[in-house]
Design an enzyme around this catalytic site. Structure first.
Site, PDB file in Angstrom:
ATOM      1  N   GLN A 136       0.827  -1.202   0.000  1.00 12.59           N
ATOM      2  CA  GLN A 136       0.000   0.000   0.000  1.00 12.59           C
ATOM      3  C   GLN A 136       0.865   1.257   0.000  1.00 12.59           C
ATOM      4  O   GLN A 136       2.082   1.194   0.151  1.00 12.59           O
ATOM      5  CB  GLN A 136      -0.924  -0.003   1.212  1.00 12.59           C
ATOM      6  CG  GLN A 136      -0.232  -0.232   2.538  1.00 12.59           C
ATOM      7  CD  GLN A 136      -1.171  -0.849   3.568  1.00 12.59           C
ATOM      8  OE1 GLN A 136      -2.380  -0.610   3.551  1.00 12.59           O
ATOM      9  NE2 GLN A 136      -0.631  -1.643   4.460  1.00 12.59           N
ATOM     10  N   ASP A 183       1.622 -12.606   7.483  1.00 13.58           N
ATOM     11  CA  ASP A 183       0.187 -12.640   7.246  1.00 13.58           C
ATOM     12  C   ASP A 183      -0.468 -13.185   8.516  1.00 13.58           C
ATOM     13  O   ASP A 183      -0.050 -14.222   9.058  1.00 13.58           O
ATOM     14  CB  ASP A 183      -0.113 -13.565   6.057  1.00 13.58           C
ATOM     15  CG  ASP A 183      -1.590 -13.872   5.925  1.00 13.58           C
ATOM     16  OD1 ASP A 183      -2.367 -12.934   5.636  1.00 13.58           O
ATOM     17  OD2 ASP A 183      -1.975 -15.037   6.175  1.00 13.58           O
ATOM     18  N   ASP A 238      -7.548  -5.473  13.639  1.00 15.51           N
ATOM     19  CA  ASP A 238      -7.334  -4.046  13.354  1.00 15.51           C
ATOM     20  C   ASP A 238      -6.834  -3.922  11.906  1.00 15.51           C
ATOM     21  O   ASP A 238      -5.756  -3.406  11.648  1.00 15.51           O
ATOM     22  CB  ASP A 238      -6.294  -3.490  14.339  1.00 15.51           C
ATOM     23  CG  ASP A 238      -6.145  -1.972  14.205  1.00 15.51           C
ATOM     24  OD1 ASP A 238      -7.015  -1.343  13.586  1.00 15.51           O
ATOM     25  OD2 ASP A 238      -5.143  -1.445  14.725  1.00 15.51           O
TER      26      ASP A 238
END
Lengths: 332, 332, 332, 332
Positions: free
Chosen positions: C58, C164, C182
């Site tokens: 990201q 992960d 979260d």
């Protein structure tokens, strides 16, 4: 009604009083926003959204903007604005017609808005104008809403054809004194980019010009940076096909850029400012608002950087190698 | 309508498919923009600008927005939006009416939009509603354009008075079971801030409540930060005047904030969720979309920070010491 | 502060004086703009762009905004803002930990920002927190730039794992008293949506909870309209897997919406406000800014419309049928 | 680094790839916004906010914009942008210097940015440049941050004076071959409008020109509509004071408009394009990027509408009757 000026921006005199900033934020709460480039936005305060529609080819909107009056928007790109469309259309139409010794019939590729026909029909020598637009809805939309072109749309010398310009040119015997390209920019997936290629110019268009005929096309942004998007390529492509090619440009405020046109012929295109002024007087009804001889001289004298990069442009439009500007047509 | 869907970005199939961003920029080219605070903007994509006008008091606009439907904008501040005004109006009206044993007549200060009257008239016990708005143009504008309130505006139990609420209350003998403050926020120079002061509540309003009567008012933003703008002060001011005061709040999406109301009376205001649900069933035609017993329990249980700062608020509204929120009224 | 005051042109404290609009336009010339939905924009005036970066997963940015202070933006979506992130993180962490009789170890799926760990480490009973975030760059970015979490990042009870979450949970024997989700919203192509499915909850997550263990996850927007995007589905999916499921929500100003969380366990989750307040006093260092017993009561009492649509939700997240909210992850 | 392109818009090649629209909305989340007119906005995507400051006269900001590179912003109005400031400064400096037979010393009114001095110092004939700017902070700011002018600021021929240009001219005996007006637009309350009046030109400026001396000033927007704001008045005012007055203009993309300059002298200003090109070769170090003989011919041949309205302009600037463009200076 003055009060209304304070409402989400309905226009009135106060709007022009530059010496006062609005008493609070809400005065300009409705905006039209266009992405001129990926990183550049151009926003007009809105009075209202007058009409909207869509065709199989594109989306259509007529907005009432504060800075530029009524604005025709196709596929989210401003096509022409009430306050300054005369610049675009005078530049598109008159140089070619004036350079022609005696223009009688003209073929418009596109031009559904009607303004190009309107300018053509001001020429006393004209006895026939064929406007060939592929998008019937746009034509009908403009016919209904663009009051300024009502007269032109009803002029007996105007023949409106709904067809692909290439098919129309190839399918008919008729030849023209002037052919005008008033097409949407060559946008990837847009309806028009095939009409900017060397093959099209050579095989479909040029054969339909009479001897001494002239072709002129709008040629996209022509600013010191933006001219490389399509202007220089259109110029270079036409240079492969015609003996004499004249690029010129003018600033159109509502486009936030300089715009370009290219005029091409196998006969010389070299009238003096004085000669142009004389022909305007003789041939055109009413006076131009933008164009006169000196203005054309200035417009066709490109600035150093643009002049050089046009001269050095090597890219030629072919169906295989179109060059595109920002944005996508609906068929992308 | 389908046509409109395509232009300046109304959703079509693709529009709903959140997994695809629009193929080009034009989908959302017209926007309504509001400055919620000096440094905070809230923008809605526009379908159209339906109507605009102005009165001697404020500017009026009815917009058709994509995210929230038709939106009424006064002085450039969103008043209510089609998709969620029911939250504001159910919260303003029903808690007070339900806590009252038998509400028959109600006085609305402001409320020209008509939605408050609409909610009141759903109560079977009501035989008279006086809507007292100072701005005839707003009332006429809403009467003409807010279809959703047409029925209410024509209900024989509704009496519309064009007057200053204070003058109207003081000038008449009539007393009410419930008085509702549906006024614009207390903005400096706005028409309303005098109607939020201790003197007004004590000397003008309270005397016009019948025994056991209830007053409720909208009380501005009630978010964890924004509640200090006016909510806490309105609460504290009413606390000086009434024995029982109940602040509550709810999120209104189109306001981009939590909104607050304060209910006040000299009789206890302490019904259980179950009791509220029962009274709703008995007294209100049709079901509420937003409010039920549990929702009110939640709404009137303020979060820690807001609860504490309301308890600790010392400021009292007086004509000399009003506290203002961002923006200016036209008379500023 | 002075410096910041000078940014994009502010020159004094007036910026905070809500009773004055800026004398001219330039006061707010730099903006951060987020598309909350396709037709809805939320814009913050900017002081500066502090840091930007990107990882394989990201894009990362830290902005200094006027209305909400420093803001962490991942993939162009605001993750948390200095002024109100405490609301999100107190709501995410404390209800689950307080409902657990004696929480000692906690596993955080995601949480790279560090604020979730910070809140957990305030609990005296905690002796181990595993923060498992897949994106090392985000963790390093936040470690370096989010001063408020510096202490937490250096707490010896915190173990940061880059992996992960699913792989980490499945690959280790360890079981936890509380597991906290979260994660980024389940956006198509985003790194996280697989961690919201029934299979994952049932086969990977639940087995790693000790007896009496509690799972809590952020659950996306929970507004009266927006709760159908993912909140109701996350709730319904967890309802298939756990005996007791408690959805709750709170307004987060910088998100311009209500936000939701869902807490789930096979042991009852039904403490009274008083009991919660007592446990906070006993177990948590320092006082909460947002959450207390009454606040949780209010937060977990959903409004009528949301309550009903959660009860009636039938969609269950599976890898085959994820439901997505607006926007795209980089891997889309 | 490519990754970063996706972050809130840090630039990279991709930004130029017009054939791809951004994969999602967040790519352009930070913007600089300028109100060109009350109803017209011009927005640049931002890479970062490099520096900000303020002086007693104006606010100062240096932004890194995607479309135009580094941009200097004074009082919220773009002064010059990295990618196209050469157009403004070549047009301001070279025509006057080239028309002068042998320019040795030059006085710059304003010009604190340093770019005007930079262009002047390219002239081999120059042995002294006095840059007189009233705002020391701006000069220091540009000295520190505008790398492109570092060399010029350290050139021994440059003398920087912090003073009011009028006071400086009147207070000294020295006379100049060329005086250049590189002042902010004559904005109401701005520091500069007194330096655009007939009295100033006649009584303060002209006496400080040597025989055959030339004055040139930037003259604000010169678009087909915008030229009436100040360009035509500056032209007409100078026409009252000098025998030969030459207005010219050029499009500056970052200004979203055509810009104007006026050159004035009591000696003829009528060199041919060829003569100008020859003098450039002889006198100027390095080649111009924008200006050559033909470009100046085009620039000084105004379009019909502008030419006519300049000829018909009757307004003369006097301290009593300044004409202003949109916006306010800090002292307004």
């Amino acid at each position: 009604m003055g009060e209304i000026a304070y409402t989400n921006g309905i226009t009135n005199g106060v709007g022009n009083d530059k010496s006062h900033s609005p008493p609070n934020g809400y005065r300009k709460s409705c905006w039209y926003e266009e992405e001129i480039e990926e990183n550049l936005r151009w926003c007009f305060a809105l009075n209202s959204i007058l009409h909207t529609g869509a065709s199989q080819y594109q989306d259509i909107a007529l907005l009432d903007t504060k800075p530029f009056g009524k604005a025709l928007v196709l596929d989210g790109k401003l096509q022409s604005a009430e306050t300054d469309e005369f610049i675009y259309h005078e530049c598109l139409v008159h140089p070619a017609l004036l350079h022609h010794p005696l223009p009688k019939n003209v073929f418009i590729m596109g031009g559904g808005e009607g303004s190009t026909a309107r300018e053509l029909l001001r020429h006393k020598t004209i006895d026939k104008v064929v406007m060939c637009d592929i998008d019937e809805e746009v034509v009908e939309f403009c016919k209904s809403y663009l009051v300024v072109n009502k007269e032109a749309f009803h002029d007996s010398r105007l023949e409106v054809v709904i067809n692909d310009a290439r098919a129309e040119l190839e399918g008919k015997e008729e030849k023209y004194d002037v052919i005008i390209g008033d097409l949407a920019d060559p946008i990837e997936g847009g309806p028009c980019y095939k009409l900017y290629t060397k093959d099209f110019y050579e095989l479909s268009l040029k054969p339909k010009l009479k001897k001494g005929g002239i072709f002129v096309t709008q040629a996209g942004p022509a600013g010191i940076f933006s001219h490389t998007e399509v202007f220089s390529c259109i110029y270079n492509t036409l240079r492969q096909v015609f003996k004499y090619v004249v690029p010129y440009s003018a600033h159109i405020p509502s486009y936030a850029d300089i715009w370009g046109w290219v005029m091409a012929s196998d006969s010389p295109l070299d009238l003096s400012a004085e000669e142009l002024d004389m022909r305007m007087k003789l041939r055109i009804n009413e006076e131009n608002r933008y164009l006169d001889g000196k203005t054309f001289l200035s417009s066709s004298t490109l600035s150093k950087a643009v002049r050089n990069s046009l001269n050095n442009e090597t890219h030629v439009y072919t169906e295989g190698a179109a060059r595109f500007i920002y944005g996508h047509g609906k068929n992308a």
